[in-house]
Write a protein that holds these residues in place. Structure first.
Motif, PDB file in Angstrom:
ATOM      1  N   ARG A  32     110.297 -21.151  38.680  1.00  0.00           N
ATOM      2  CA  ARG A  32     109.836 -20.418  37.500  1.00  0.00           C
ATOM      3  C   ARG A  32     108.756 -21.195  36.775  1.00  0.00           C
ATOM      4  O   ARG A  32     108.711 -22.421  36.854  1.00  0.00           O
ATOM      5  N   SER A  33     107.955 -20.489  36.012  1.00  0.00           N
ATOM      6  CA  SER A  33     106.980 -21.151  35.156  1.00  0.00           C
ATOM      7  C   SER A  33     107.716 -22.118  34.250  1.00  0.00           C
ATOM      8  O   SER A  33     108.791 -21.791  33.728  1.00  0.00           O
ATOM      9  N   ASN A  34     107.134 -23.300  34.100  1.00  0.00           N
ATOM     10  CA  ASN A  34     107.697 -24.306  33.188  1.00  0.00           C
ATOM     11  C   ASN A  34     108.969 -24.983  33.720  1.00  0.00           C
ATOM     12  O   ASN A  34     109.606 -25.742  32.994  1.00  0.00           O
ATOM     13  N   GLY A  36     109.194 -27.267  35.869  1.00  0.00           N
ATOM     14  CA  GLY A  36     108.971 -28.700  36.084  1.00  0.00           C
ATOM     15  C   GLY A  36     108.427 -29.030  37.465  1.00  0.00           C
ATOM     16  O   GLY A  36     108.599 -30.137  37.962  1.00  0.00           O
ATOM     17  N   LYS A  37     107.741 -28.060  38.086  1.00  0.00           N
ATOM     18  CA  LYS A  37     107.192 -28.275  39.434  1.00  0.00           C
ATOM     19  C   LYS A  37     106.176 -29.405  39.465  1.00  0.00           C
ATOM     20  O   LYS A  37     106.259 -30.319  40.285  1.00  0.00           O
ATOM     21  N   SER A  38     105.174 -29.294  38.575  1.00  0.00           N
ATOM     22  CA  SER A  38     104.108 -30.301  38.584  1.00  0.00           C
ATOM     23  C   SER A  38     104.673 -31.680  38.229  1.00  0.00           C
ATOM     24  O   SER A  38     104.286 -32.689  38.823  1.00  0.00           O
ATOM     25  N   THR A  53     100.517 -31.166  34.322  1.00  0.00           N
ATOM     26  CA  THR A  53     101.724 -30.621  33.705  1.00  0.00           C
ATOM     27  C   THR A  53     101.353 -30.048  32.344  1.00  0.00           C
ATOM     28  O   THR A  53     100.356 -30.432  31.753  1.00  0.00           O
ATOM     29  N   ALA A  56     102.736 -25.451  27.862  1.00  0.00           N
ATOM     30  CA  ALA A  56     102.588 -23.993  27.850  1.00  0.00           C
ATOM     31  C   ALA A  56     102.922 -23.456  29.235  1.00  0.00           C
ATOM     32  O   ALA A  56     102.357 -23.912  30.226  1.00  0.00           O
ATOM     33  N   GLY A  58     103.184 -21.239  32.701  1.00  0.00           N
ATOM     34  CA  GLY A  58     102.253 -20.451  33.493  1.00  0.00           C
ATOM     35  C   GLY A  58     100.857 -21.032  33.585  1.00  0.00           C
ATOM     36  O   GLY A  58      99.882 -20.301  33.730  1.00  0.00           O
ATOM     37  N   GLN A  59     100.754 -22.332  33.526  1.00  0.00           N
ATOM     38  CA  GLN A  59      99.429 -22.959  33.555  1.00  0.00           C
ATOM     39  C   GLN A  59      98.855 -23.142  34.963  1.00  0.00           C
ATOM     40  O   GLN A  59      97.661 -23.250  35.127  1.00  0.00           O
ATOM     41  N   THR A  60      99.711 -23.206  35.954  1.00  0.00           N
ATOM     42  CA  THR A  60      99.205 -23.409  37.311  1.00  0.00           C
ATOM     43  C   THR A  60      99.036 -22.032  37.953  1.00  0.00           C
ATOM     44  O   THR A  60     100.002 -21.415  38.354  1.00  0.00           O
ATOM     45  N   GLY A  79     103.869 -20.704  39.152  1.00  0.00           N
ATOM     46  CA  GLY A  79     105.216 -20.364  38.687  1.00  0.00           C
ATOM     47  C   GLY A  79     105.415 -18.859  38.583  1.00  0.00           C
ATOM     48  O   GLY A  79     104.457 -18.111  38.413  1.00  0.00           O
ATOM     49  N   LYS A 143     115.098 -31.388  34.803  1.00  0.00           N
ATOM     50  CA  LYS A 143     115.323 -31.689  33.382  1.00  0.00           C
ATOM     51  C   LYS A 143     116.779 -32.065  33.123  1.00  0.00           C
ATOM     52  O   LYS A 143     117.356 -31.699  32.089  1.00  0.00           O
ATOM     53  N   LYS A 146     118.143 -33.280  29.878  1.00  0.00           N
ATOM     54  CA  LYS A 146     118.313 -32.384  28.730  1.00  0.00           C
ATOM     55  C   LYS A 146     119.696 -31.759  28.667  1.00  0.00           C
ATOM     56  O   LYS A 146     119.966 -30.931  27.803  1.00  0.00           O
ATOM     57  N   VAL A 174     112.690 -36.356  35.605  1.00  0.00           N
ATOM     58  CA  VAL A 174     111.524 -37.241  35.723  1.00  0.00           C
ATOM     59  C   VAL A 174     111.483 -38.179  34.513  1.00  0.00           C
ATOM     60  O   VAL A 174     110.732 -39.135  34.504  1.00  0.00           O
ATOM     61  N   HIS A 175     112.313 -37.894  33.521  1.00  0.00           N
ATOM     62  CA  HIS A 175     112.328 -38.744  32.333  1.00  0.00           C
ATOM     63  C   HIS A 175     113.214 -39.969  32.515  1.00  0.00           C
ATOM     64  O   HIS A 175     112.821 -41.069  32.148  1.00  0.00           O
TER      65      HIS A 175
END
Ligand SMILES: Nc1nc2c(ncn2[C@@H]2O[C@H](COP(=O)(O)OP(=O)(O)OP(=O)(O)O)[C@@H](O)[C@H]2O)c(=O)[nH]1
Ligand SMILES: [Mg+2]
Length: 199
Positions: A32-34, A36-38, A53, A56, A58-60, A79, A143, A146, A174-175
Motif C-alpha cells: 500500500r501507499s505509505n 514503507g516500501k522505499s 521516502t 505524503a 503515493g509519492q512513488t 503503492g 513499522k 510503532k 527500519v527505525h
C-alpha cells in the motif's frame, strides 16, 4: 560496509517497453501507499536515500529499478490503495505489473504491510498475482517499532495463519533495525543465481 557497495538507481519506467533487459535476477517491493516500501529498500541496501521516502502517501508513481550488484535488481512498485488514483491510472498500473510478472528475472515479491493494518484484500490480490506466476512471496510487517510487543506477536500470528504456505512473513522496523538482517539475507539468497534456479 554495505553489502551492496555498488547499489545505484537504474531507471524509472512508465511502460514495459522501457524495462531493462530481462537477464539476471530481480526482487520487487510492493505494498500500500505509505507502507514503507522505499524505507525498506533503503534499509536492506544500507543506503540512506537510494529509494526516495516520503511522509505524503503515493509519492512513488513510476516503477523504479535499482541495480544492487551486476545483474541483480530491486524494483520499487508504485503503492496501491491511495483513494485519489484514477481508474485509468489504476489500469496502467495493472498492465505494468503484469508485464513485470512475466519477466524471467523476477524471482519474487517482498510485500510490505504496515504491522498495524495487517494483510488486506489488495495485499492478498498481489500475493495471488505473484503465486499464479510461481513467484516467491515474503511479507514484511513494517513499522514494527510503532506497535507494542503484544500487537507484534498477534500481527505475526494472524499473518502466518492467513498466508499459510503461500508466503513467508517477518517483522521489520527500519527505525530500530528489527528484522533488517533477516530480510537482507533472504533478498541476497533470492538475487543469487543458485537460490533463484531452485524451486
Ligand atoms: N516508525 C517507522 N516509520 C517508518 C518505518 N518505515 C517507514 N516509515 C515511515 O513511513 C512513511 C512512508 O515510508 P515510505 O518508505 O516512503 O513508504 P512507501 O511505501 O515507499 O510510500 P509510497 O512510495 O508513497 O507508496 C515515512 O514517513 C517513513 O519514514 C519504520 O520502520 N518505522
Ligand atoms: Mg515509495
Amino acid at each position: 560496509m554495505s553489502r551492496f557497495p555498488k547499489a545505484h538507481f537504474l531507471l524509472s519506467v512508465a511502460g514495459s517497453a522501457q524495462f531493462p533487459a530481462d537477464s539476471g535476477h530481480e526482487v520487487a517491493f510492493a505494498g500500500r501507499s505509505n507502507a514503507g516500501k522505499s524505507s525498506a529498500i533503503n534499509a536492506l541496501t544500507e543506503r540512506k536515500a537510494l529509494a526516495r521516502t516520503s511522509k505524503a502517501p503515493g509519492q512513488t508513481r513510476l516503477l523504479n529499478f535499482f541495480e544492487v550488484a551486476p545483474l541483480q535488481r530491486i524494483v520499487d512498485l508504485p503503492g496501491y490503495g491511495y483513494a485519489s488514483v484514477a481508474a485509468t491510472e489504476r489500469r496502467l498500473w495493472v498492465a505494468l505489473i503484469d508485464a513485470l510478472r512475466a519477466r524471467q528475472s523476477l524471482v519474487g515479491l517482498f510485500l510490505i504491510v504496515d504491522v498495524r493494518r495487517g494483510v488486506g484484500s489488495r495485499d492478498a490480490q498481489l500475493i495471488d498475482w505473484a503465486r499464479d506466476a510461481d513467484k516467491k512471496v515474503h511479507v514484511l510487517l513494517s513499522k514494527a517499532d510503532k506497535s507494542t510487543r503484544l500487537e507484534r506477536t498477534v500481527a505475526l500470528k494472524t499473518a502466518h495463519n492467513l498466508l499459510g504456505s503461500e508466503a513467508s512473513v517477518q517483522l521489520l522496523s527500519v527505525h530500530d533495525n528489527t528484522g533488517v538482517t533477516a530480510a537482507q539475507d533472504l533478498m541476497v539468497a533470492w538475487l543469487s543465481a543458485s537460490a533463484a534456479s531452485s524451486d
